[in-house]
Design an enzyme around this catalytic site. Structure first.
Site, PDB file in Angstrom:
ATOM      1  N   GLU A  74       0.813  -1.214   0.000  1.00 14.93           N
ATOM      2  CA  GLU A  74       0.000   0.000   0.000  1.00 14.93           C
ATOM      3  C   GLU A  74       0.847   1.264   0.000  1.00 14.93           C
ATOM      4  O   GLU A  74       0.547   2.219  -0.712  1.00 14.93           O
ATOM      5  CB  GLU A  74      -0.934   0.027   1.208  1.00 14.93           C
ATOM      6  CG  GLU A  74      -1.761   1.302   1.255  1.00 14.93           C
ATOM      7  CD  GLU A  74      -2.757   1.347   2.389  1.00 14.93           C
ATOM      8  OE1 GLU A  74      -3.579   2.281   2.399  1.00 14.93           O
ATOM      9  OE2 GLU A  74      -2.710   0.470   3.267  1.00 14.93           O
ATOM     10  N   ASP A  95      -0.984  -5.144   2.910  1.00 13.03           N
ATOM     11  CA  ASP A  95      -1.412  -3.937   3.615  1.00 13.03           C
ATOM     12  C   ASP A  95      -0.739  -3.989   4.981  1.00 13.03           C
ATOM     13  O   ASP A  95      -1.094  -4.817   5.823  1.00 13.03           O
ATOM     14  CB  ASP A  95      -2.931  -3.888   3.777  1.00 13.03           C
ATOM     15  CG  ASP A  95      -3.406  -2.516   4.219  1.00 13.03           C
ATOM     16  OD1 ASP A  95      -2.611  -1.775   4.819  1.00 13.03           O
ATOM     17  OD2 ASP A  95      -4.587  -2.176   3.980  1.00 13.03           O
ATOM     18  N   ILE A  97      -0.613  -1.931   7.646  1.00 13.90           N
ATOM     19  CA  ILE A  97      -1.535  -1.633   8.743  1.00 13.90           C
ATOM     20  C   ILE A  97      -2.870  -1.258   8.126  1.00 13.90           C
ATOM     21  O   ILE A  97      -3.050  -0.138   7.649  1.00 13.90           O
ATOM     22  CB  ILE A  97      -1.035  -0.493   9.665  1.00 13.90           C
ATOM     23  CG1 ILE A  97       0.322  -0.835  10.272  1.00 13.90           C
ATOM     24  CG2 ILE A  97      -2.057  -0.227  10.764  1.00 13.90           C
ATOM     25  CD1 ILE A  97       0.889   0.245  11.186  1.00 13.90           C
ATOM     26  N   ASP A  98      -3.790  -2.201   8.097  1.00 11.86           N
ATOM     27  CA  ASP A  98      -5.146  -1.927   7.640  1.00 11.86           C
ATOM     28  C   ASP A  98      -5.929  -1.437   8.846  1.00 11.86           C
ATOM     29  O   ASP A  98      -6.041  -2.136   9.854  1.00 11.86           O
ATOM     30  CB  ASP A  98      -5.770  -3.213   7.070  1.00 11.86           C
ATOM     31  CG  ASP A  98      -7.111  -2.946   6.404  1.00 11.86           C
ATOM     32  OD1 ASP A  98      -7.404  -1.770   6.100  1.00 11.86           O
ATOM     33  OD2 ASP A  98      -7.849  -3.919   6.178  1.00 11.86           O
ATOM     34  N   THR A 100      -5.550   2.253   9.755  1.00 13.12           N
ATOM     35  CA  THR A 100      -4.590   3.206  10.312  1.00 13.12           C
ATOM     36  C   THR A 100      -5.253   4.231  11.228  1.00 13.12           C
ATOM     37  O   THR A 100      -4.652   4.660  12.214  1.00 13.12           O
ATOM     38  CB  THR A 100      -3.814   3.911   9.180  1.00 13.12           C
ATOM     39  OG1 THR A 100      -3.123   2.926   8.405  1.00 13.12           O
ATOM     40  CG2 THR A 100      -2.794   4.886   9.736  1.00 13.12           C
ATOM     41  N   ASP A 222      -6.567  -4.202   0.301  1.00 11.69           N
ATOM     42  CA  ASP A 222      -7.601  -4.214   1.327  1.00 11.69           C
ATOM     43  C   ASP A 222      -8.364  -5.534   1.371  1.00 11.69           C
ATOM     44  O   ASP A 222      -8.833  -5.941   2.431  1.00 11.69           O
ATOM     45  CB  ASP A 222      -8.620  -3.088   1.087  1.00 11.69           C
ATOM     46  CG  ASP A 222      -8.022  -1.709   1.199  1.00 11.69           C
ATOM     47  OD1 ASP A 222      -7.310  -1.451   2.184  1.00 11.69           O
ATOM     48  OD2 ASP A 222      -8.266  -0.877   0.302  1.00 11.69           O
TER      49      ASP A 222
END
Length: 274
Positions: A74, A95, A97-98, A100, A222
């Site tokens: 990402e 990803d 840190i999905d 944030t 995502d």
């Protein structure tokens, strides 16, 4: 590498190791305090130093394990490679840190999401909640699991009794459109839940903690891992009118609910707006 197509279980083992290490880094950095906060698409779309650090670390670990593979992340896009070079057609979709915004506020819902794609098909995926350690995994054709238990999606058949998860975009005009869709949809379902982490939403649907999920505006990172986990639990994962899951819309629902939910979202132009 010799170009042999790698097995899903081999790729999942790597993915789980990388995701666990990345999740621990994210958790530790959060405990030390959030830093380096900037914005991306809008003033409310944040990225932190941890997002970047976790992605760099995960990519380095993947490169060490499988140096010929491509990585789509990402924060840094295609990392430092434009495509697989080892002949096996593997691309990792990350990803770091999905969720944030949840991370920024200290809410216990943010995750590392990592999927392995072979020749354009996602074959393995893991989603790990960095705070709780909850971990969901799947191999294409091999089922979805959490803590050693095979996941079975909801058996609800009445949309009016369905608990549905969703999310909202960062652009104010998009949020306004999505709110309008939700206002028209909510009389036809049990209720709505919004956790702020698409990958976890898909996993909650996979385990039946919610009955279904939909959202507009998702990028591949995502939903790649969570989408496979949802599919392997028995959910249908698609877009509108067979368009496939993507930025316009992702719907994940049991077969009995998918059609009615899809038709409401289609009527309400859920894939439209900004």
């Amino acid at each position: 590498m010799d170009g042999t197509r790698p097995a899903g279980d081999e790729l999942l083992k790597i993915a789980v190791e990388v995701a666990r290490q990345a999740a621990e880094t994210a958790r530790r950095m959060r405990a030390d305090g959030v830093s380096g906060v900037t914005t991306k698409s809008t003033a409310t779309d944040v990225v932190t130093a941890a997002d970047r650090a976790v992605e760099r670390e995960a990519v380095a670990t993947l490169r060490a394990a499988r140096p010929g593979d491509a990585v789509l992340g990402e924060e840094y896009g295609g990392a430092d490679g434009t495509g697989p070079t080892g002949g096996a057609g593997v691309r990792w979709i990350l990803d770091p840190i999905d969720g944030t915004v949840n991370y920024l506020y200290g809410l216990p819902h943010y995750a590392v999401s990592l999927a392995a794609e072979v020749d354009g098909e996602v074959v393995a995926g893991v989603v790990r909640n960095a705070v709780t350690g909850d971990e969901w995994t799947a191999i294409r054709g091999g089922g979805a699991y959490r803590a050693g238990q095979r996941l079975r999606s909801s058996t609800e058949t009445d949309l009016g009794k369905a608990l549905v998860a969703t999310g909202f975009g960062y652009d104010p005009a998009r949020r306004a459109h999505q709110a309008g869709v939700l206002a028209e949809l909510i009389p036809h379902i049990r209720d709505i839940r919004r956790f702020g982490v698409a990958s976890i939403d898909l996993c909650l649907a996979a385990e039946g903690s919610v009955d279904a999920y939909y959202e507009k505006g998702l990028n591949l990172w995502d939903h790649a891992a969570g989408g496979l986990i949802a599919t392997e639990s028995g959910l249908l994962v698609d877009g509108l009118a067979g368009a496939g899951p993507g930025p316009d819309l992702v719907i994940a629902a049991p077969p009995a609910l998918f059609g009615p939910l899809h038709d409401h979202l289609d009527r309400l132009d859920a894939a439209g707006g900004p």
